[in-house]
Design an enzyme around this catalytic site. Structure first.
Site, mmCIF file in Angstrom:
data_model
loop_
_atom_site.group_PDB
_atom_site.id
_atom_site.type_symbol
_atom_site.label_atom_id
_atom_site.label_comp_id
_atom_site.label_asym_id
_atom_site.label_seq_id
_atom_site.Cartn_x
_atom_site.Cartn_y
_atom_site.Cartn_z
ATOM 1 N N TYR A 98 0.810 -1.227 0.000
ATOM 2 C CA TYR A 98 0.000 0.000 0.000
ATOM 3 C C TYR A 98 0.841 1.274 0.000
ATOM 4 O O TYR A 98 0.294 2.372 -0.128
ATOM 5 C CB TYR A 98 -0.922 0.029 1.226
ATOM 6 C CG TYR A 98 -1.934 -1.079 1.236
ATOM 7 C CD1 TYR A 98 -3.011 -1.067 0.360
ATOM 8 C CD2 TYR A 98 -1.818 -2.145 2.118
ATOM 9 C CE1 TYR A 98 -3.940 -2.090 0.363
ATOM 10 C CE2 TYR A 98 -2.746 -3.175 2.135
ATOM 11 C CZ TYR A 98 -3.807 -3.138 1.249
ATOM 12 O OH TYR A 98 -4.725 -4.150 1.254
ATOM 13 N N HIS A 105 -4.218 6.360 -1.175
ATOM 14 C CA HIS A 105 -4.769 6.404 0.183
ATOM 15 C C HIS A 105 -3.692 6.717 1.221
ATOM 16 O O HIS A 105 -4.010 7.071 2.354
ATOM 17 C CB HIS A 105 -5.423 5.057 0.503
ATOM 18 C CG HIS A 105 -6.765 5.149 1.159
ATOM 19 N ND1 HIS A 105 -7.493 6.316 1.283
ATOM 20 C CD2 HIS A 105 -7.528 4.185 1.749
ATOM 21 C CE1 HIS A 105 -8.641 6.062 1.911
ATOM 22 N NE2 HIS A 105 -8.684 4.780 2.205
ATOM 23 N N PHE A 133 -5.283 -0.589 9.723
ATOM 24 C CA PHE A 133 -5.798 -0.221 8.408
ATOM 25 C C PHE A 133 -6.586 1.073 8.548
ATOM 26 O O PHE A 133 -6.991 1.463 9.644
ATOM 27 C CB PHE A 133 -6.619 -1.364 7.801
ATOM 28 C CG PHE A 133 -5.742 -2.415 7.192
ATOM 29 C CD1 PHE A 133 -5.262 -2.264 5.901
ATOM 30 C CD2 PHE A 133 -5.345 -3.516 7.931
ATOM 31 C CE1 PHE A 133 -4.409 -3.209 5.345
ATOM 32 C CE2 PHE A 133 -4.494 -4.468 7.387
ATOM 33 C CZ PHE A 133 -4.023 -4.309 6.090
ATOM 34 N N ASN A 185 -9.533 2.204 8.076
ATOM 35 C CA ASN A 185 -10.825 2.287 8.757
ATOM 36 C C ASN A 185 -10.740 1.976 10.253
ATOM 37 O O ASN A 185 -11.755 1.993 10.940
ATOM 38 C CB ASN A 185 -11.867 1.393 8.073
ATOM 39 C CG ASN A 185 -11.487 -0.063 8.075
ATOM 40 O OD1 ASN A 185 -10.359 -0.418 8.382
ATOM 41 N ND2 ASN A 185 -12.426 -0.919 7.722
ATOM 42 N N ASN A 201 -12.936 7.152 5.634
ATOM 43 C CA ASN A 201 -13.022 6.090 6.636
ATOM 44 C C ASN A 201 -12.059 6.258 7.808
ATOM 45 O O ASN A 201 -12.372 5.868 8.931
ATOM 46 C CB ASN A 201 -12.840 4.719 5.990
ATOM 47 C CG ASN A 201 -14.051 4.315 5.183
ATOM 48 O OD1 ASN A 201 -15.167 4.742 5.466
ATOM 49 N ND2 ASN A 201 -13.843 3.503 4.159
#
Length: 193
Positions: free
Chosen positions: A17, A22, A68, A70, A116
């Site tokens: 990631y 993000h 993560f 969220n 989120n």
């Protein structure tokens, strides 16, 4: 006038990631740590990497959650409570779908705006913290949002985002001095090249 004493970068953990849109908040905090020679160390107690150092003469803590996106509140909330940092002294850097790549905005307060990471933080500390919103653009369709935020930006968009982050970094003194209105004027006036 509340001086920023905690700067948080939101994103997702793991190498897969690291370069995704993000993780724009991570990029900001990592570059801030590099600029001011602050070492970010694994901090299992708070589910993140954290560091503490002098930024423009002020004692500032940095935090990158390793939860993560969220679940960002699982890191930010206990960290801020343990160190008794009020929401008014917190800056959270995050990606922003509703702004084009290269656009960057400083904002105080507000809701989670569908983000989120913020959605997991706001119910616990309230909304009266500062946000550095880093534009990543919207894919046009709600169905494509997940793939967009978890995808890597093309080089031209990546460059626009990096330039915007660099501009925000150049205004760090105003943030840690508590000159939020001036920082907002400087950061929000930025125009991508």
């Amino acid at each position: 006038m509340s001086k920023i004493s905690l700067i948080v970068g939101l994103g997702n953990p793991g190498a897969e990631y690291a370069q995704t849109r993000h993780n724009a908040g991570f990029w900001f905090v990592e570059q801030l740590a590099d600029r001011y020679n602050i070492t970010l160390k694994k901090d299992p107690k708070f589910h993140g990497f954290s560091g503490r150092g002098q930024i423009e003469g002020h004692d500032v803590r940095l935090l990158i959650p390793t939860t993560f996106m969220n679940r960002s509140g699982q890191s930010v909330v206990p960290f801020s409570k343990f160190y008794q940092i009020s929401p008014e002294a917190i800056l959270i850097a995050h990606d922003e779908l509703d702004m084009d790549p290269g656009v960057i905005r400083l904002k105080t307060g507000g809701g989670h705006g569908g983000h989120n990471g913020l959605r997991d933080i706001v119910p616990h500390i309230g909304a009266n913290f500062h946000r550095l919103r880093i534009g990543i653009g919207h894919p046009g369709s709600k169905d494509r949002v997940s793939g967009h935020v978890l995808g890597k930006a093309p080089q031209n968009e990546q460059t626009l985002m990096e330039d915007a982050i660099h501009h925000a970094l150049s205004n760090t003194r105003l943030l840690v001095d508590g000159q939020i209105a001036q920082a907002m004027n400087q950061i929000n006036a930025y125009k991508p090249k």
